[in-house]
Design an enzyme around this catalytic site. Structure first.
Site, PDB file in Angstrom:
ATOM      1  N   ASP A  81      54.748  46.113  21.408  1.00 48.35           N
ATOM      2  CA  ASP A  81      53.444  46.510  21.950  1.00 48.35           C
ATOM      3  C   ASP A  81      53.491  46.417  23.470  1.00 48.35           C
ATOM      4  OD1 ASP A  81      50.822  47.330  22.132  1.00 48.35           O
ATOM      5  OD2 ASP A  81      49.961  45.546  21.184  1.00 48.35           O
ATOM      6  N   LYS A  82      52.471  46.985  24.088  1.00 44.84           N
ATOM      7  CA  LYS A  82      52.302  46.950  25.537  1.00 44.84           C
ATOM      8  C   LYS A  82      50.876  46.529  25.837  1.00 44.84           C
ATOM      9  CE  LYS A  82      50.107  49.769  28.679  1.00 44.84           C
ATOM     10  NZ  LYS A  82      48.762  50.383  28.518  1.00 44.84           N
ATOM     11  N   HIS A  83      50.713  45.775  26.910  1.00 45.28           N
ATOM     12  CA  HIS A  83      49.368  45.405  27.350  1.00 45.28           C
ATOM     13  C   HIS A  83      49.228  45.643  28.841  1.00 45.28           C
ATOM     14  CE1 HIS A  83      45.495  43.305  27.358  1.00 45.28           C
ATOM     15  NE2 HIS A  83      45.869  42.896  28.558  1.00 45.28           N
ATOM     16  N   SER A  84      48.110  46.240  29.230  1.00 44.89           N
ATOM     17  CA  SER A  84      47.817  46.465  30.645  1.00 44.89           C
ATOM     18  C   SER A  84      46.642  45.591  31.062  1.00 44.89           C
ATOM     19  CB  SER A  84      47.470  47.938  30.883  1.00 44.89           C
ATOM     20  OG  SER A  84      46.928  48.121  32.186  1.00 44.89           O
ATOM     21  N   THR A 121      40.959  51.572  26.214  1.00 46.07           N
ATOM     22  CA  THR A 121      41.690  52.502  25.352  1.00 46.07           C
ATOM     23  C   THR A 121      40.863  52.904  24.141  1.00 46.07           C
ATOM     24  OG1 THR A 121      43.823  51.619  26.069  1.00 46.07           O
ATOM     25  CG2 THR A 121      43.788  52.795  23.974  1.00 46.07           C
ATOM     26  N   ARG A 169      32.785  38.535  28.604  1.00 41.80           N
ATOM     27  CA  ARG A 169      33.460  38.401  29.900  1.00 41.80           C
ATOM     28  C   ARG A 169      33.035  39.516  30.839  1.00 41.80           C
ATOM     29  NH1 ARG A 169      39.429  38.759  28.554  1.00 41.80           N
ATOM     30  NH2 ARG A 169      39.663  38.997  30.807  1.00 41.80           N
ATOM     31  N   SER A 184      43.384  35.449  26.075  1.00 41.78           N
ATOM     32  CA  SER A 184      43.020  36.655  25.335  1.00 41.78           C
ATOM     33  C   SER A 184      44.248  37.476  24.973  1.00 41.78           C
ATOM     34  CB  SER A 184      42.054  37.500  26.179  1.00 41.78           C
ATOM     35  OG  SER A 184      41.773  38.725  25.549  1.00 41.78           O
ATOM     36  N   LYS A 188      45.932  37.575  21.086  1.00 44.50           N
ATOM     37  CA  LYS A 188      45.869  38.883  20.435  1.00 44.50           C
ATOM     38  C   LYS A 188      47.259  39.353  20.031  1.00 44.50           C
ATOM     39  CE  LYS A 188      44.418  42.189  23.087  1.00 44.50           C
ATOM     40  NZ  LYS A 188      43.478  43.004  23.897  1.00 44.50           N
ATOM     41  N   LYS A 189      48.220  39.202  20.931  1.00 39.42           N
ATOM     42  CA  LYS A 189      49.571  39.650  20.631  1.00 39.42           C
ATOM     43  C   LYS A 189      50.255  38.716  19.633  1.00 39.42           C
ATOM     44  CE  LYS A 189      48.766  42.999  23.306  1.00 39.42           C
ATOM     45  NZ  LYS A 189      48.294  44.255  22.683  1.00 39.42           N
TER      46      LYS A 189
END
Length: 444
Positions: A81-84, A121, A169, A184, A188-189
């Protein structure tokens, strides 16, 4: 201790025990703690920070507030996965997830909605008629088996505490708290049971962190804690001053993502997709070098394989076959499917010269006020509000050339907003030096 006493303890700089943090997160999950109290706790954390053991406890409790997914043994090493950390015009996930799936990865993206000035997203995908971001865990297995990627939101069974905290938040101006960001993302990951994760940590005027050093601090914190939890993690530090690509706003960004998947992508968007995808493919062993990873992701896009995966993902997540097929066809009337705002206004350059800068934060704030973003949890947004950049940094423009097209409905574009937008464009007299978006990599 009561909830007010725990809030007061953190507000006054006290150290919360693992048991006290567990009590707070349990209260968030079962809603025995009021939203006003949650907001006060978030602000106390924002003001006082948290120690490493507090962040570890917060992360663990949020992850365990719901179900932790398990995947088939044959997928070992492939779940990525990717997170920004969020930016303006950041539609990278819409291109990257299907590209990775086309390369043989399994990509269970658990994404979020818009926070502060940044787009979400999930909000972008919900601009597509029928697209459902709420999926049971059992459905995730089927979609990953058949398609290879899915993009969903937090649910009652999957990290439910984050869903509540994420929304509050935004409403309490605590988005940029390092402990809350770290907790967070990692929880989540962790609930996704990933094998590899790449972080896109942004810095600049339109990012949560303005300078490279602050972004680097967050990146190292995230990488270290994720690795400790058993997830192979790397980070890309990327500039976030001007919008990514040429579109800002939910439905317009979907259009740009689809155009990119059809081989007509903007250079800076493709740079991020190739860099982030290359890092993930190397970490999960699909390629030996970053350059091989970049090439594999590029080929997945150019060949149309990534577009096919995106089409299959849309259908798997509720989009009608004919709509998904039409959106992915070579020549598409996007607006007939996604709709279009009632009004469009083009702004003209007031000077002749070279485009030196386009301030993404200004664009984001104006569009937010026009309805593209939300100011409080649960507030509806207008998916059709947005803006198209008609020029790029480094491009020559003449006085009177159109540089921006704004899509809006109600409220209308005010004279003050026009003024703000015009001042977002900087014109110089000489050729400006452009920089790659990717400034630095942190690899395992």
């Amino acid at each position: 201790m009561s909830f007010p006493e725990l809030i007061r303890k953190k507000r006054d700089g006290g150290h919360l025990s693992a048991g006290e943090i567990r009590r707070i997160i349990e209260g968030v999950k079962v809603r025995t703690i009021q939203d006003s109290q949650i907001g006060a706790f978030l602000m106390a954390v924002w003001q006082q920070g948290m120690g490493e053991d507090e962040i570890d406890a917060l992360t663990r409790e949020m992850m365990m507030s719901g179900e932790v997914i398990s995947w088939p043994a044959q997928w070992k090493g492939l779940v990525v996965d990717k997170h920004s950390t969020g930016g303006v015009g950041d539609k990278v996930s819409l291109v990257l997830a299907p590209a990775l799936a086309a390369c043989g990865c399994k990509v269970p993206m658990i994404s979020g909605r818009g926070l502060a000035h940044t787009g979400g997203t999930l909000d972008k995908l919900e601009a597509i008629p029928g697209f459902s971001v709420q999926q049971p865990v059992s459905k995730l297995h089927r979609v990953l088996e058949e398609v290879g990627c899915c993009i969903v939101g937090q649910t009652e069974s999957l990290v439910p505490a984050i869903r509540v905290l994420y929304a509050l938040r935004d409403a309490t101006a605590t988005v940029d708290s390092l402990p809350l960001i770290t907790g967070s993302i990692i929880s989540k990951k962790g609930a996704e049971s990933l094998d590899a994760l790449v972080l896109d940590v942004k810095f600049g005027r339109a990012a949560l962190y303005r300078d490279l050093e602050s972004a680097k601090t967050l990146a190292h914190s995230l990488v270290t804690l994720n690795r400790a939890s058993g997830i192979c993690t790397g980070a890309v530090l990327s500039r976030m001053d001007s919008p990514i690509g040429c579109c800002v706003g939910n439905s317009l960004e979907v259009i740009e993502a689809l155009e990119t998947l059809k081989g007509r992508g903007h250079k800076d968007l493709l740079e991020l997709v190739h860099s982030l995808g290359g890092v993930l493919l190397k970490m999960c062993g699909k390629v030996s070098t970053l350059s091989e990873g970049h090439k594999a992701i590029s080929e997945a896009v150019i060949s149309g394989a990534a577009l096919s995966k995106f089409q299959a993902m849309m259908v798997a997540q509720g989009v009608a076959n004919h709509i998904a097929g039409s959106l992915c066809s070579t020549q598409t009337d996007y607006y007939s499917i996604l709709g279009r705002a009632h009004s469009q206004t083009e702004l003209e350059s007031e000077a002749q010269g070279t485009v030196v800068d386009i301030d993404g934060m200004v664009l984001a704030k104006v569009l937010h006020n026009l309805g593209a973003g939300r100011s409080k949890a649960g507030e509806p947004i207008n998916h059709r509000v947005g803006a198209e950049l008609l020029v790029s940094i480094g491009q020559h423009v003449d006085r009177g050339d159109c540089w921006l097209r704004v899509h809006y409905e109600s409220p209308a574009l005010s004279p003050h907003q026009r003024f703000l937008l015009q001042n977002a464009l900087t014109i110089g007299t000489s050729q400006t030096q452009t920089h790659n978006l990717v400034a630095e990599l942190i690899l395992p």
